[in-house]
Enzyme design. Structure first.
Site, PDB file in Angstrom:
ATOM      1  N   SER A   1     -13.481  47.461  13.824  1.00 31.34           N
ATOM      2  CA  SER A   1     -14.816  47.657  14.385  1.00 31.34           C
ATOM      3  C   SER A   1     -15.160  49.133  14.551  1.00 31.34           C
ATOM      4  CB  SER A   1     -14.932  46.939  15.731  1.00 31.34           C
ATOM      5  OG  SER A   1     -14.702  45.555  15.580  1.00 31.34           O
TER       6      SER A   1
ATOM      7  N   HIS B   1     -15.930  50.737  19.721  1.00 35.24           N
ATOM      8  CA  HIS B   1     -17.286  50.621  19.182  1.00 35.24           C
ATOM      9  C   HIS B   1     -18.089  51.902  19.401  1.00 35.24           C
ATOM     10  CE1 HIS B   1     -17.608  45.937  18.982  1.00 35.24           C
ATOM     11  NE2 HIS B   1     -16.472  46.389  18.487  1.00 35.24           N
TER      12      HIS B   1
END
Length: 252
Positions: free
Chosen positions: A128, A179
């Site tokens: 991610s 993230h």
């Protein structure tokens, strides 16, 4: 930029070999993790981004978590995101710069996570951070390199990024550091990577069927039913599988 024009998986692989290789690696490692073999379990443990082990000198763990995932849905969604948002950048940056962008954003995100999160019990896996790094590059284009991205694609990027950022903080079990810091890393390295980059051209790849292949089609006015239209894009099937798995796991 994000509307796939490839008519087969083979054509996609030929046009975007780096994206395809990364997806194959993700799937292969996940499949190996299903096998009842202690050796593979040990390799997985050696690759997890464990802050305790990094503190003790195992610095390869800044890289290896990028290729590991916490389950089938995790792997599938990250791979699908890579398939959807990666091709334009692979063409615009070139293969080498794209690898540097993907791995660089992922590694920088993991390093920043280690430095900013003092919890030595913290551990993480997933690509991610690297994918959000790609978003960081796209957002940099939207702000500072508008000539590289069309208005419609810019709107898509901004909307998906905002949604993804919101989901990052409301869904449990997500590495918020990865993230956010992945996005920041991609945004920071973007000016270096976008040097000499050109706008995405869906017909540039030698394996894509561009305008030179357009011929008279006697059936062009013939209406196609719903299933015939879906059959034209193999990635639609992939998306439906991901959507079904997500619904089953989250609502049943």
């Amino acid at each position: 930029m994000f509307l796939r024009t490839e008519k087969s998986v083979k054509e996609f692989i030929q046009s975007y070999p780096i994206i395809s290789t990364l997806v194959i690696i993700n799937i292969s490692i996940w499949i190996l993790g299903l096998l009842p073999i202690t050796f593979f379990d040990r390799l997985y443990d050696l690759g997890v981004g464990s802050h305790f082990d990094i503190q003790n000198g195992e610095y390869w763990r800044f890289l290896t978590p990028i290729f590991l995932h916490g389950g089938f849905t995790h792997m599938l969604f990250n791979s699908f995101s890579l398939i959807l948002f990666g091709p334009a950048l692979e063409q615009m940056l070139g293969r080498l710069k794209f690898i540097l962008a993907y791995l660089g954003a992922g590694v920088l995100a993991n390093i920043a996570t280690f430095l900013l999160n003092p919890d030595l019990g913290f551990a993480h896996v997933g690509t991610s951070g690297a994918i959000y790094g790609l978003f960081g590059i796209y957002v940099f284009m939207v702000v500072f390199r508008k000539h590289l991205i069309d208005a419609q694609s810019a709107q898509i990027i901004v909307i998906i990024f905002i949604i993804g950022l919101i989901m990052t903080f409301i869904r449990p079990g997500i590495n918020e550091y990865g993230h956010v810091l992945g996005f920041v890393s991609g945004f920071v390295i973007a000016p270096l990577l976008l040097t000499k980059a050109r706008p995405f051209n869906p017909w540039k790849n030698p394996h894509s069927n561009g305008p030179k292949d357009i011929q008279f089609n006697p059936n062009r006015w013939k209406k196609k039913n719903f299933f015939q239209r879906l059959r034209l894009n193999p990635f639609f099937i992939f998306f439906i599988i991901v959507l079904i798995i997500f619904i089953v796991q989250n609502f049943f």
